[in-house]
Design a protein around this motif. Sequence first.
Motif, short mmCIF file in Angstrom:
data_model
loop_
_atom_site.label_atom_id
_atom_site.label_comp_id
_atom_site.label_asym_id
_atom_site.label_seq_id
_atom_site.Cartn_x
_atom_site.Cartn_y
_atom_site.Cartn_z
N THR A 1 3.11 0.22 7.09
CA THR A 1 3.92 0.50 5.91
C THR A 1 5.32 -0.05 6.15
O THR A 1 5.92 0.22 7.19
CB THR A 1 3.98 2.01 5.62
OG1 THR A 1 2.65 2.49 5.46
CG2 THR A 1 4.79 2.30 4.37
N ASN B 1 9.09 -0.05 4.68
CA ASN B 1 10.05 0.59 3.78
C ASN B 1 11.26 -0.33 3.66
O ASN B 1 11.97 -0.55 4.63
CB ASN B 1 10.46 1.96 4.32
CG ASN B 1 9.28 2.89 4.39
OD1 ASN B 1 8.59 3.09 3.41
ND2 ASN B 1 9.03 3.44 5.57
N GLY C 1 13.99 0.13 1.75
CA GLY C 1 15.26 0.83 1.61
C GLY C 1 15.99 0.48 0.33
O GLY C 1 17.12 0.90 0.11
N ALA D 1 4.32 0.77 -3.29
CA ALA D 1 4.59 2.20 -3.50
C ALA D 1 4.85 2.46 -4.97
O ALA D 1 5.51 1.68 -5.65
CB ALA D 1 5.80 2.64 -2.68
N TRP E 1 0.20 4.80 -4.14
CA TRP E 1 0.14 3.37 -3.88
C TRP E 1 -0.70 2.67 -4.93
O TRP E 1 -1.71 3.20 -5.36
CB TRP E 1 -0.47 3.10 -2.50
CG TRP E 1 0.33 3.67 -1.39
CD1 TRP E 1 0.13 4.87 -0.76
CD2 TRP E 1 1.48 3.10 -0.79
NE1 TRP E 1 1.08 5.06 0.19
CE2 TRP E 1 1.93 3.99 0.21
CE3 TRP E 1 2.18 1.91 -0.99
CZ2 TRP E 1 3.03 3.73 1.00
CZ3 TRP E 1 3.29 1.66 -0.20
CH2 TRP E 1 3.70 2.56 0.79
N ASP F 1 9.82 -0.12 -3.53
CA ASP F 1 10.69 0.24 -2.42
C ASP F 1 9.95 0.16 -1.09
O ASP F 1 10.57 0.18 -0.03
CB ASP F 1 11.21 1.67 -2.59
CG ASP F 1 12.12 1.81 -3.80
OD1 ASP F 1 12.68 0.79 -4.23
OD2 ASP F 1 12.25 2.93 -4.31
N ALA F 2 8.61 0.08 -1.15
CA ALA F 2 7.80 0.06 0.07
C ALA F 2 6.50 -0.68 -0.19
O ALA F 2 6.02 -0.75 -1.31
CB ALA F 2 7.51 1.48 0.54
N LYS G 1 2.51 -1.30 1.65
CA LYS G 1 1.55 -0.93 2.69
C LYS G 1 0.53 -2.06 2.80
O LYS G 1 -0.02 -2.52 1.79
CB LYS G 1 0.85 0.38 2.34
CG LYS G 1 -0.19 0.79 3.38
CD LYS G 1 -0.66 2.22 3.23
CE LYS G 1 -1.38 2.46 1.94
NZ LYS G 1 -2.01 3.80 1.87
N ALA H 1 14.36 -3.54 6.78
CA ALA H 1 13.14 -2.76 6.54
C ALA H 1 12.75 -2.01 7.79
O ALA H 1 13.12 -2.38 8.89
CB ALA H 1 12.00 -3.70 6.14
N SER I 1 9.19 -0.04 9.56
CA SER I 1 7.74 0.00 9.40
C SER I 1 7.16 1.12 10.23
O SER I 1 7.78 1.59 11.19
CB SER I 1 7.12 -1.34 9.81
OG SER I 1 7.35 -1.59 11.17
#
Length: 166
Positions: free
Chosen positions: A36, A38, A40, A66, A83, A121-122, A124, A159, A161
């Motif tokens: 994953t 992210n 931010g 996300a 997701w 924002d994220a 996966k 980022a 993870s």
Amino acid sequence: MQRNMKMYGPMNALNVDDGSSCWYSDGEEGATQSLTINFGRSVTPKEIRIQFQAGFSAETCEIHYACNINDSSAANAACSAGWELVEEVETSDTHELQTFPLHPAKDAATAMANGKIITTDAMKIVFHDFTDFYGRVTVYRLGVYGTDSTGTPTETIGASSEKKDG
């Protein structure tokens, strides 16, 4: 690699300055491996680049964005478990850097009309169909390229993870 998270943890896949660093999954037969990322901030991913160790790759990867819990749009309503599946890519069992365009971000108007999330924002990345018998995956490089909310080109700078098994 003896579960050494400092040397082989998920952040190492994002370390483009050190070509010898990597993320190494523990592997478990039948288990799913995922990373994953992210960001931010809200970004529009347009391309993903990934480099596996040959013999320790996944033949397919699912790219999920996300869901934004504050977004009531039709695109967000299609999300399940936080997701949305955006893309499935077939990778090669090679040590070469592989590049995959992320199609929902190519044409924002069509993607939104079809209920696809184009900003997130994220992200996966779920790995499937491992080339290693034990389900181990080694990622030497992972980069996500696109734009941020101001339209400025971005890479996975800033980022973080994390690894997820399941």
